[in-house]
Motif scaffolding. Structure first.
Motif, PDB file in Angstrom:
ATOM      1  N   ALA A 144      36.608  38.301  47.808  1.00  0.00           N
ATOM      2  CA  ALA A 144      35.205  38.260  48.243  1.00  0.00           C
ATOM      3  C   ALA A 144      34.507  39.613  48.114  1.00  0.00           C
ATOM      4  CB  ALA A 144      35.130  37.786  49.694  1.00  0.00           C
ATOM      5  N   GLU A 145      35.297  40.663  47.836  1.00  0.00           N
ATOM      6  CA  GLU A 145      34.669  41.999  47.752  1.00  0.00           C
ATOM      7  C   GLU A 145      33.727  42.055  46.558  1.00  0.00           C
ATOM      8  OE1 GLU A 145      37.645  45.073  47.880  1.00  0.00           O
ATOM      9  OE2 GLU A 145      38.566  44.179  49.648  1.00  0.00           O
ATOM     10  N   LYS A 146      32.582  42.668  46.746  1.00  0.00           N
ATOM     11  CA  LYS A 146      31.542  42.672  45.708  1.00  0.00           C
ATOM     12  C   LYS A 146      31.464  44.028  45.012  1.00  0.00           C
ATOM     13  CE  LYS A 146      30.129  38.477  46.487  1.00  0.00           C
ATOM     14  NZ  LYS A 146      30.895  37.512  45.746  1.00  0.00           N
ATOM     15  N   GLY A 147      31.007  44.006  43.784  1.00  0.00           N
ATOM     16  CA  GLY A 147      30.808  45.245  43.028  1.00  0.00           C
ATOM     17  C   GLY A 147      31.896  45.408  41.977  1.00  0.00           C
ATOM     18  N   PHE A 148      31.581  46.151  40.921  1.00  0.00           N
ATOM     19  CA  PHE A 148      32.502  46.242  39.788  1.00  0.00           C
ATOM     20  C   PHE A 148      33.766  47.032  40.116  1.00  0.00           C
ATOM     21  CE2 PHE A 148      33.935  47.754  35.600  1.00  0.00           C
ATOM     22  CZ  PHE A 148      34.124  46.516  35.004  1.00  0.00           C
ATOM     23  N   SER A 149      33.634  48.157  40.853  1.00  0.00           N
ATOM     24  CA  SER A 149      34.833  48.948  41.174  1.00  0.00           C
ATOM     25  C   SER A 149      35.761  48.149  42.074  1.00  0.00           C
ATOM     26  CB  SER A 149      34.484  50.242  41.906  1.00  0.00           C
ATOM     27  OG  SER A 149      33.495  50.903  41.224  1.00  0.00           O
ATOM     28  N   ALA A 150      35.183  47.443  43.041  1.00  0.00           N
ATOM     29  CA  ALA A 150      36.004  46.616  43.941  1.00  0.00           C
ATOM     30  C   ALA A 150      36.693  45.515  43.135  1.00  0.00           C
ATOM     31  CB  ALA A 150      35.136  46.004  45.038  1.00  0.00           C
ATOM     32  N   PHE A 151      35.972  44.961  42.149  1.00  0.00           N
ATOM     33  CA  PHE A 151      36.578  43.927  41.305  1.00  0.00           C
ATOM     34  C   PHE A 151      37.784  44.487  40.553  1.00  0.00           C
ATOM     35  CE2 PHE A 151      36.751  42.785  36.778  1.00  0.00           C
ATOM     36  CZ  PHE A 151      37.479  41.622  36.916  1.00  0.00           C
ATOM     37  N   LEU A 152      37.617  45.669  39.952  1.00  0.00           N
ATOM     38  CA  LEU A 152      38.747  46.249  39.194  1.00  0.00           C
ATOM     39  C   LEU A 152      39.945  46.495  40.113  1.00  0.00           C
ATOM     40  CD1 LEU A 152      37.131  48.773  36.648  1.00  0.00           C
ATOM     41  CD2 LEU A 152      37.992  46.473  36.199  1.00  0.00           C
ATOM     42  N   GLU A 153      39.673  46.922  41.342  1.00  0.00           N
ATOM     43  CA  GLU A 153      40.759  47.137  42.310  1.00  0.00           C
ATOM     44  C   GLU A 153      41.461  45.818  42.646  1.00  0.00           C
ATOM     45  OE1 GLU A 153      42.344  49.770  43.612  1.00  0.00           O
ATOM     46  OE2 GLU A 153      41.165  50.821  42.095  1.00  0.00           O
ATOM     47  N   SER A 154      40.672  44.771  42.872  1.00  0.00           N
ATOM     48  CA  SER A 154      41.259  43.459  43.201  1.00  0.00           C
ATOM     49  C   SER A 154      42.059  42.908  42.012  1.00  0.00           C
ATOM     50  CB  SER A 154      40.174  42.441  43.575  1.00  0.00           C
ATOM     51  OG  SER A 154      39.446  42.908  44.658  1.00  0.00           O
ATOM     52  N   TYR A 155      41.537  43.179  40.800  1.00  0.00           N
ATOM     53  CA  TYR A 155      42.220  42.709  39.587  1.00  0.00           C
ATOM     54  C   TYR A 155      43.594  43.392  39.454  1.00  0.00           C
ATOM     55  CZ  TYR A 155      42.768  41.245  34.743  1.00  0.00           C
ATOM     56  OH  TYR A 155      43.230  40.663  33.577  1.00  0.00           O
ATOM     57  N   LYS A 156      43.596  44.684  39.773  1.00  0.00           N
ATOM     58  CA  LYS A 156      44.856  45.437  39.750  1.00  0.00           C
ATOM     59  C   LYS A 156      45.801  44.861  40.812  1.00  0.00           C
ATOM     60  CE  LYS A 156      45.606  50.203  40.582  1.00  0.00           C
ATOM     61  NZ  LYS A 156      44.912  51.501  40.703  1.00  0.00           N
ATOM     62  N   TRP A 157      45.244  44.606  41.981  1.00  0.00           N
ATOM     63  CA  TRP A 157      46.042  44.082  43.104  1.00  0.00           C
ATOM     64  C   TRP A 157      46.707  42.762  42.723  1.00  0.00           C
ATOM     65  CZ3 TRP A 157      45.202  39.587  46.134  1.00  0.00           C
ATOM     66  CH2 TRP A 157      45.964  39.507  47.307  1.00  0.00           C
ATOM     67  N   VAL A 158      45.926  41.859  42.166  1.00  0.00           N
ATOM     68  CA  VAL A 158      46.481  40.539  41.834  1.00  0.00           C
ATOM     69  C   VAL A 158      47.468  40.646  40.675  1.00  0.00           C
ATOM     70  CG1 VAL A 158      44.687  39.662  40.243  1.00  0.00           C
ATOM     71  CG2 VAL A 158      45.883  38.085  41.720  1.00  0.00           C
ATOM     72  N   SER A 159      47.204  41.559  39.744  1.00  0.00           N
ATOM     73  CA  SER A 159      48.115  41.711  38.595  1.00  0.00           C
ATOM     74  C   SER A 159      49.493  42.188  39.052  1.00  0.00           C
ATOM     75  CB  SER A 159      47.540  42.725  37.596  1.00  0.00           C
ATOM     76  OG  SER A 159      46.316  42.257  37.081  1.00  0.00           O
ATOM     77  N   VAL A 160      49.501  43.061  40.057  1.00  0.00           N
ATOM     78  CA  VAL A 160      50.773  43.591  40.564  1.00  0.00           C
ATOM     79  C   VAL A 160      51.613  42.481  41.215  1.00  0.00           C
ATOM     80  CG1 VAL A 160      51.747  45.156  42.319  1.00  0.00           C
ATOM     81  CG2 VAL A 160      49.976  45.977  40.771  1.00  0.00           C
ATOM     82  N   ASN A 215      54.506  35.800  52.215  1.00  0.00           N
ATOM     83  CA  ASN A 215      54.003  36.772  53.211  1.00  0.00           C
ATOM     84  C   ASN A 215      52.516  37.091  53.020  1.00  0.00           C
ATOM     85  OD1 ASN A 215      54.813  37.968  50.775  1.00  0.00           O
ATOM     86  ND2 ASN A 215      54.732  40.004  51.693  1.00  0.00           N
ATOM     87  N   ILE A 216      51.947  36.665  51.901  1.00  0.00           N
ATOM     88  CA  ILE A 216      50.512  36.909  51.672  1.00  0.00           C
ATOM     89  C   ILE A 216      49.752  35.629  52.010  1.00  0.00           C
ATOM     90  CG2 ILE A 216      48.730  37.539  49.988  1.00  0.00           C
ATOM     91  CD1 ILE A 216      50.855  39.091  48.468  1.00  0.00           C
ATOM     92  N   SER A 217      48.881  35.733  52.992  1.00  0.00           N
ATOM     93  CA  SER A 217      48.168  34.520  53.420  1.00  0.00           C
ATOM     94  C   SER A 217      46.991  34.242  52.480  1.00  0.00           C
ATOM     95  CB  SER A 217      47.649  34.694  54.844  1.00  0.00           C
ATOM     96  OG  SER A 217      46.600  35.644  54.848  1.00  0.00           O
ATOM     97  N   LYS A 218      46.557  32.983  52.512  1.00  0.00           N
ATOM     98  CA  LYS A 218      45.406  32.599  51.684  1.00  0.00           C
ATOM     99  C   LYS A 218      44.165  33.355  52.135  1.00  0.00           C
ATOM    100  CE  LYS A 218      47.344  28.077  50.971  1.00  0.00           C
ATOM    101  NZ  LYS A 218      47.333  26.702  51.386  1.00  0.00           N
ATOM    102  N   GLU A 219      44.095  33.650  53.440  1.00  0.00           N
ATOM    103  CA  GLU A 219      42.927  34.379  53.975  1.00  0.00           C
ATOM    104  C   GLU A 219      42.869  35.797  53.403  1.00  0.00           C
ATOM    105  OE1 GLU A 219      45.106  32.605  55.879  1.00  0.00           O
ATOM    106  OE2 GLU A 219      43.721  30.921  56.116  1.00  0.00           O
ATOM    107  N   GLU A 220      44.058  36.400  53.280  1.00  0.00           N
ATOM    108  CA  GLU A 220      44.106  37.760  52.729  1.00  0.00           C
ATOM    109  C   GLU A 220      43.594  37.761  51.274  1.00  0.00           C
ATOM    110  OE1 GLU A 220      47.446  41.214  51.957  1.00  0.00           O
ATOM    111  OE2 GLU A 220      48.005  39.529  53.211  1.00  0.00           O
ATOM    112  N   VAL A 221      44.015  36.759  50.524  1.00  0.00           N
ATOM    113  CA  VAL A 221      43.562  36.657  49.134  1.00  0.00           C
ATOM    114  C   VAL A 221      42.044  36.444  49.099  1.00  0.00           C
ATOM    115  CG1 VAL A 221      43.767  35.393  46.959  1.00  0.00           C
ATOM    116  CG2 VAL A 221      45.780  35.652  48.441  1.00  0.00           C
ATOM    117  N   ALA A 222      41.579  35.539  49.948  1.00  0.00           N
ATOM    118  CA  ALA A 222      40.137  35.240  49.961  1.00  0.00           C
ATOM    119  C   ALA A 222      39.338  36.505  50.276  1.00  0.00           C
ATOM    120  CB  ALA A 222      39.842  34.145  50.977  1.00  0.00           C
ATOM    121  N   ALA A 223      39.847  37.314  51.197  1.00  0.00           N
ATOM    122  CA  ALA A 223      39.128  38.549  51.556  1.00  0.00           C
ATOM    123  C   ALA A 223      39.085  39.512  50.365  1.00  0.00           C
ATOM    124  CB  ALA A 223      39.803  39.200  52.759  1.00  0.00           C
ATOM    125  N   LYS A 224      40.190  39.621  49.653  1.00  0.00           N
ATOM    126  CA  LYS A 224      40.230  40.498  48.463  1.00  0.00           C
ATOM    127  C   LYS A 224      39.228  40.019  47.418  1.00  0.00           C
ATOM    128  CE  LYS A 224      43.467  43.700  48.453  1.00  0.00           C
ATOM    129  NZ  LYS A 224      42.990  45.058  48.484  1.00  0.00           N
TER     130      LYS A 224
END
Ligand code: HPA
Ligand code: ZN
Length: 310
Positions: free
Chosen positions: A43-59, A32-41
């Motif tokens: 692509a977000e720039k900045g350290f706080s956005a990175f930590l959020e994406s890292y949490k997202w992928v870990s879950v 249910n998660i498309s490759k485009e959705e992952v790519a968008a996550k």
């Protein structure tokens, strides 16, 4: 890319398993998660956005099988790049936060590691946003597996939210179990964070690039032979450096401090270890220097039985 970078025999010492999940693997685990959705996550720039994406992928890593698949895919990819020794960081702090079974997950990933042609060892990582009890729990789990593939202990997360000094008892517990220490420090914070990491007994520093701001610290790193695990693309993507050409790698190496090139979170930052060597060339390293960097990367591995194959 020139095959020069790929053909170099390399060791990778700073690589988070969770940050290696390619969009195709995520889509395989969660149709249910498309490759485009992952790519968008990613692509977000900045350290706080990175930590959020890292949490997202870990879950998204919901089962030991998911972790095993991530490991299999990553080690397969590393083989195509002539990586001949690897230490993978497992965010055990995040696994505890998710209330998952660390033993079952580690058994699954370590089984994959043993099947690989690449010597593969583990670093257990806690999150510095959490408290000492959390770090102690990760240290205990690392100590239990010290004779089972775990060679190091470290911490990640936001440096601004916790000095390494807060966690001295956890680092000491890991050291008593024979583990070596590789905390993140001096990535987004300052040189003091690296001094703190040295005080807790760091054997290597994750990132450490802010050391460039402090000549006394550079001298100390050189004298003590403590290398920095430098991750160029990561630093650009998180905004730890403003622009590739502002990266301090050249100045740090010129000060006589040992450096190792790494990918950090290769899928999230869209990089490979070969590309990191190419980036270093853009920062002024000659091909002879890159050959030397690749050779010495093996020397800083925590598993001393495994030397450079060159
Ligand atoms: N820094 C901080 N936290 C992290 C990192 C990093 O490079 N990678 C994964 N979690
Ligand atoms: Zn990292």
């Amino acid at each position: 890319m020139s095959s020069f970078y790929r053909d170099l025999k390399k060791a990778e010492l700073h690589l988070h398993l969770e940050g290696s999940l390619e969009a195709s693997t995520i889509h395989e685990m969660h149709p249910n998660i498309s490759k485009e959705e992952v790519a968008a996550k990613y692509a977000e720039k900045g350290f706080s956005a990175f930590l959020e994406s890292y949490k997202w992928v870990s879950v998204l890593l919901e089962t030991p099988d998911h972790y095993a698949l991530a490991t299999r895919r990553l080690l397969g990819q590393l083989q195509t790049e002539n990586v001949e020794y690897v230490e993978l960081t497992l965010s055990v702090g995040v696994i505890l936060w998710k209330q998952q079974n660390v033993a079952a997950i580690f058994d699954a990933v370590n089984k994959e590691a043993r099947k690989s042609a690449i010597p593969c060892f583990w670093i257990f990582d806690f999150i510095r946003h959490f408290d000492l009890d959390h770090a102690m729990r990760v240290a205990e789990l690392a100590a239990e597996r010290a004779r089972d593939g775990v060679v190091g202990f470290g911490c990640g997360g936001d440096e601004a939210r916790g000095s390494a000094l807060t966690f001295v008892p956890a680092f000491q517990l890991a050291q008593r179990a024979g583990l070596r220490l590789a905390p993140h420090a001096g990535e987004t914070s300052n040189a003091q964070s690296v001094w703190d990491a040295l005080e807790v007994g760091a054997d290597r520093i994750g990132h450490g690039i802010r050391a460039v701001e402090d000549p006394a610290l550079l001298r100390r790193l050189r004298q003590d032979g403590i290398p920095l695990e430098v991750c160029i693309s990561s630093n650009v993507a998180t905004g730890a450096v403003e622009h590739l050409l502002c990266h301090p790698l050249r100045r740090i190496a010129d000060a006589g401090v040992s450096v190792i090139l790494n990918t950090d979170d290769p899928a999230m930052f869209g990089t490979t270890l070969s590309e990191e060597y190419e980036r270093a060339e853009q920062l002024g390293f000659s091909r002879d220097e890159l050959r030397l960097l690749a050779e010495t990367s093996f020397q800083f591995g925590f598993n001393k039985q495994v030397g450079s194959p060159q």
